[in-house]
Design a protein around this motif. Structure first.
Motif, mmCIF file in Angstrom:
data_model
loop_
_atom_site.group_PDB
_atom_site.id
_atom_site.type_symbol
_atom_site.label_atom_id
_atom_site.label_comp_id
_atom_site.label_asym_id
_atom_site.label_seq_id
_atom_site.Cartn_x
_atom_site.Cartn_y
_atom_site.Cartn_z
ATOM 1 N N TYR A 152 1.351 -1.321 0.254
ATOM 2 C CA TYR A 152 -0.046 0.599 -0.226
ATOM 3 C C TYR A 152 1.121 1.147 0.414
ATOM 4 C CZ TYR A 152 -4.094 -2.947 0.679
ATOM 5 O OH TYR A 152 -4.118 -4.327 0.277
ATOM 6 N N ILE A 153 2.317 1.009 -0.362
ATOM 7 C CA ILE A 153 3.222 2.498 -0.841
ATOM 8 C C ILE A 153 3.435 2.162 -2.240
ATOM 9 C CG2 ILE A 153 4.069 1.970 1.638
ATOM 10 C CD1 ILE A 153 5.825 0.868 0.605
ATOM 11 N N ASN A 154 3.447 3.934 -2.780
ATOM 12 C CA ASN A 154 3.683 4.496 -4.231
ATOM 13 C C ASN A 154 5.719 3.379 -4.627
ATOM 14 O OD1 ASN A 154 5.702 6.267 -4.061
ATOM 15 N ND2 ASN A 154 4.262 7.632 -3.239
ATOM 16 N N PRO A 155 5.136 3.514 -6.174
ATOM 17 C CA PRO A 155 5.995 2.796 -6.585
ATOM 18 C C PRO A 155 7.504 3.663 -6.358
ATOM 19 C CG PRO A 155 4.405 2.598 -8.186
ATOM 20 C CD PRO A 155 4.131 3.587 -6.983
ATOM 21 N N THR A 156 7.504 4.717 -5.709
ATOM 22 C CA THR A 156 9.160 5.714 -5.730
ATOM 23 C C THR A 156 9.692 5.065 -4.261
ATOM 24 O OG1 THR A 156 8.774 7.418 -7.068
ATOM 25 C CG2 THR A 156 9.735 7.895 -4.488
ATOM 26 N N ILE A 157 8.119 4.784 -3.286
ATOM 27 C CA ILE A 157 9.093 4.470 -2.181
ATOM 28 C C ILE A 157 9.151 2.774 -1.864
ATOM 29 C CG2 ILE A 157 7.813 4.313 0.631
ATOM 30 C CD1 ILE A 157 5.638 6.705 -0.158
ATOM 31 N N GLN A 158 8.494 1.993 -2.562
ATOM 32 C CA GLN A 158 8.854 1.084 -2.998
ATOM 33 C C GLN A 158 10.464 0.902 -3.425
ATOM 34 O OE1 GLN A 158 6.273 -1.280 -5.392
ATOM 35 N NE2 GLN A 158 4.438 -0.560 -4.812
ATOM 36 N N ASN A 159 10.851 1.348 -4.252
ATOM 37 C CA ASN A 159 12.166 1.540 -4.565
ATOM 38 C C ASN A 159 13.447 1.449 -3.894
ATOM 39 O OD1 ASN A 159 11.228 0.406 -7.337
ATOM 40 N ND2 ASN A 159 11.529 2.648 -8.192
ATOM 41 N N GLN A 160 12.997 2.730 -3.426
ATOM 42 C CA GLN A 160 13.474 2.904 -2.022
ATOM 43 C C GLN A 160 13.863 1.877 -1.065
ATOM 44 O OE1 GLN A 160 11.872 6.688 -0.309
ATOM 45 N NE2 GLN A 160 12.445 7.828 -2.048
ATOM 46 N N ASN B 17 -1.816 -3.845 -5.117
ATOM 47 C CA ASN B 17 -2.943 -3.170 -4.823
ATOM 48 C C ASN B 17 -3.234 -2.548 -6.041
ATOM 49 O OD1 ASN B 17 -4.307 -4.856 -2.499
ATOM 50 N ND2 ASN B 17 -1.977 -4.531 -1.774
ATOM 51 N N PRO B 18 -4.015 -2.518 -6.112
ATOM 52 C CA PRO B 18 -4.267 -1.401 -7.621
ATOM 53 C C PRO B 18 -3.483 -0.202 -6.913
ATOM 54 C CG PRO B 18 -6.300 -2.142 -7.468
ATOM 55 C CD PRO B 18 -5.437 -2.685 -5.696
ATOM 56 N N GLY B 19 -2.872 0.897 -7.965
ATOM 57 C CA GLY B 19 -1.757 2.022 -7.886
ATOM 58 C C GLY B 19 -0.901 1.935 -7.407
ATOM 59 N N THR B 20 -0.407 0.416 -6.589
ATOM 60 C CA THR B 20 0.687 -0.080 -5.944
ATOM 61 C C THR B 20 1.444 -0.714 -7.500
ATOM 62 O OG1 THR B 20 0.147 -1.861 -5.238
ATOM 63 C CG2 THR B 20 0.429 0.077 -4.182
ATOM 64 N N GLU B 21 1.350 -0.983 -8.998
ATOM 65 C CA GLU B 21 1.669 -1.631 -9.572
ATOM 66 C C GLU B 21 4.009 -0.859 -10.042
ATOM 67 O OE1 GLU B 21 -0.539 -0.071 -10.183
ATOM 68 O OE2 GLU B 21 -2.305 -1.874 -10.119
ATOM 69 N N ASN B 22 5.377 -1.242 -10.239
ATOM 70 C CA ASN B 22 6.028 -1.437 -10.265
ATOM 71 C C ASN B 22 6.673 -2.376 -10.938
ATOM 72 O OD1 ASN B 22 8.812 -0.431 -9.688
ATOM 73 N ND2 ASN B 22 8.402 -0.185 -7.398
#
Length: 118
Positions: free
Chosen positions: A61-69, A85-90
């Protein structure tokens, strides 16, 4: 089996809050990682860095930028699967996870739970 909710929030309007509660309702063991302190049904939200337990599923439930960090830490946990989840695709994390042998699903945790396919 442990499910780690990354991006956990105590805000009842947030999908991470709703998903954590639905997982608990269905009898899943839940760990919560997030940046804000608090708890959901007695389970503390902790920084992702402090998660050490074996993890079956990570639900994001975090955005791709935070995921990549946090990519290295997410992969280090060696979950069986990661649910985007929807909106978190990366694409970056998805490809890295696949290369590490982790199952990747672009799905909604709450829908999977509601149809019995979690």
């Amino acid at each position: 089996m442990n499910t780690l909710v990354i991006g956990a929030s105590t805000n009842p309007e947030r999908y991470s809050f709703k998903a954590a509660n639905r997982l608990l309702d269905k009898g899943h063991k839940v760990l919560l990682a997030g940046i804000k302190k608090g708890s959901i049904r007695g389970i503390n939200i902790v920084p992702l860095e402090s998660i050490q337990a074996p993890i079956d599923t990570i639900t994001l439930y975090i955005n791709p930028t935070i995921q990549n960090q946090n990519l290295e830490k997410i992969l280090e946990l060696k979950p069986r699967r990661i649910i985007f989840n929807p909106g978190t695709e990366n694409a970056i994390l998805e490809e890295s996870a696949k290369k590490a042998g982790i199952l990747v699903e672009e799905a909604c945790t709450m829908v999977l739970l509601s149809i019995g396919e979690y």
